[in-house]
Design an enzyme around this catalytic site. Structure first.
Site, mmCIF file in Angstrom:
data_model
loop_
_atom_site.group_PDB
_atom_site.id
_atom_site.type_symbol
_atom_site.label_atom_id
_atom_site.label_comp_id
_atom_site.label_asym_id
_atom_site.label_seq_id
_atom_site.Cartn_x
_atom_site.Cartn_y
_atom_site.Cartn_z
ATOM 1 C CE1 TYR A 129 -3.317 3.235 0.911
ATOM 2 C CE2 TYR A 129 -1.913 3.573 3.102
ATOM 3 C CZ TYR A 129 -2.525 3.449 2.223
ATOM 4 O OH TYR A 129 -3.853 5.040 2.479
ATOM 5 C CE LYS A 133 -1.866 7.171 -1.319
ATOM 6 N NZ LYS A 133 -3.220 7.793 -2.133
#
Length: 286
Positions: A129, A133
């Protein structure tokens, strides 16, 4: 001013739309039903059509894949949404000469040490994750000059699930919970954050920023305060992260330096305890 908000049905996006509308800023919200951001052609067509109809000034990109543990098993999908999807939006923003605000995360850092992370610190994500990002941030920086990257952490609001709702449910069901005490950060209340983001998008003070409510706590301390303010008699036991094995490694240090906000004339968010009090009152009403 006219602003396009992605992820408009999410925890932050929904509050942000309300805040912009309350200021008489023409805010157009889109979500997955309106646009698949992983489709570059569709992204271009939808935003260009919206711009033709409304003459946009900016895009605030809230949409993201945020299921941190599930991301470990879905790297290709998460990359398509968080990295490639962000690139697709940034490319259209560049072509239309729009400013862009990208909502990012403390997870772009490695979470080590005790010093608060500064906006320009080296990024070294711990998990899939965080990596996706981070890639999204890089695309924004590479493609645009008129951009804000705003990193947030420990988000809670009325829409969707969050730590507070989970604690209240477990506390009522069990009367006792165990919560990690070795991860330190700052909660972020979406209505407070929305006010700041609205302030920012009206300016040209571009760059990377950190934005959370003021004050620090561990998840254990956060849980204790939740039960105290909710007047629930729940036994809270502090434990180490090792007591809860998860697929995605979490940062131990999510302290964020927010001095850049005040340096640029933006008002800091209220303390997290105050935000929690207002949130619990809103939950009662709803």
């Amino acid at each position: 001013m006219r602003v396009l908000v992605t992820g408009a049905k999410g925890q932050l996006g929904s509050d942000l739309l309300c805040e912009l509308s309350n200021r008489n800023i023409d805010a157009i919200g889109i979500d997955i039903d309106d646009l698949n951001i992983t489709d570059a052609k569709a992204t271009k067509e939808v935003i260009e059509k919206t711009n033709a109809d409304k003459k946009l000034d900016a895009i605030i990109h809230c949409a993201a894949y945020t299921a941190v543990d599930a991301a470990q098993d879905n790297e290709a999908l998460v990359t398509k949404i968080n990295a490639d999807g962000t690139k697709n939006i940034a490319e259209v923003a560049k072509a239309l000469d729009l400013s862009m605000m990208y909502i990012s995360t403390d997870y772009v850092f490695d979470g080590e040490g005790e010093r608060p992370w500064e906006p320009d610190d080296k990024r070294a994500p711990l998990n899939i994750y965080g990596m996706t990002k981070y890639k999204g941030e890089l695309y924004v920086e590479e493609l645009l000059e008129k951009y804000f990257i705003v990193r947030i952490s420990w988000v809670f609001g009325l829409h969707g699930n969050n730590f507070i709702k989970t604690m209240l449910r477990l506390g009522k069901e069990r009367g006792a919970v165990s919560v990690v005490n070795d991860q330190i950060g700052s909660p972020t209340y979406t209505p407070d954050l929305s006010r700041l983001l609205a302030d920012m998008i009206l300016t040209d003070k571009y760059g990377r920023y950190h934005a959370t409510n003021e004050g620090l706590c561990s998840w254990y301390e956060f849980a204790c305060e939740i039960f105290k303010q909710a007047k629930l008699d729940v036994k809270v036991t502090p434990v180490s992260s090792d007591a809860f094995p998860v697929k995605a490694k979490r940062p131990h240090n999510s302290r964020m330096d927010k001095s850049k906000l005040t340096e640029n004339g933006f008002e800091l968010l209220p303390g997290w305890q105050d935000a929690l009090s207002r949130y619990l009152s809103e939950l009662e009403k709803n």
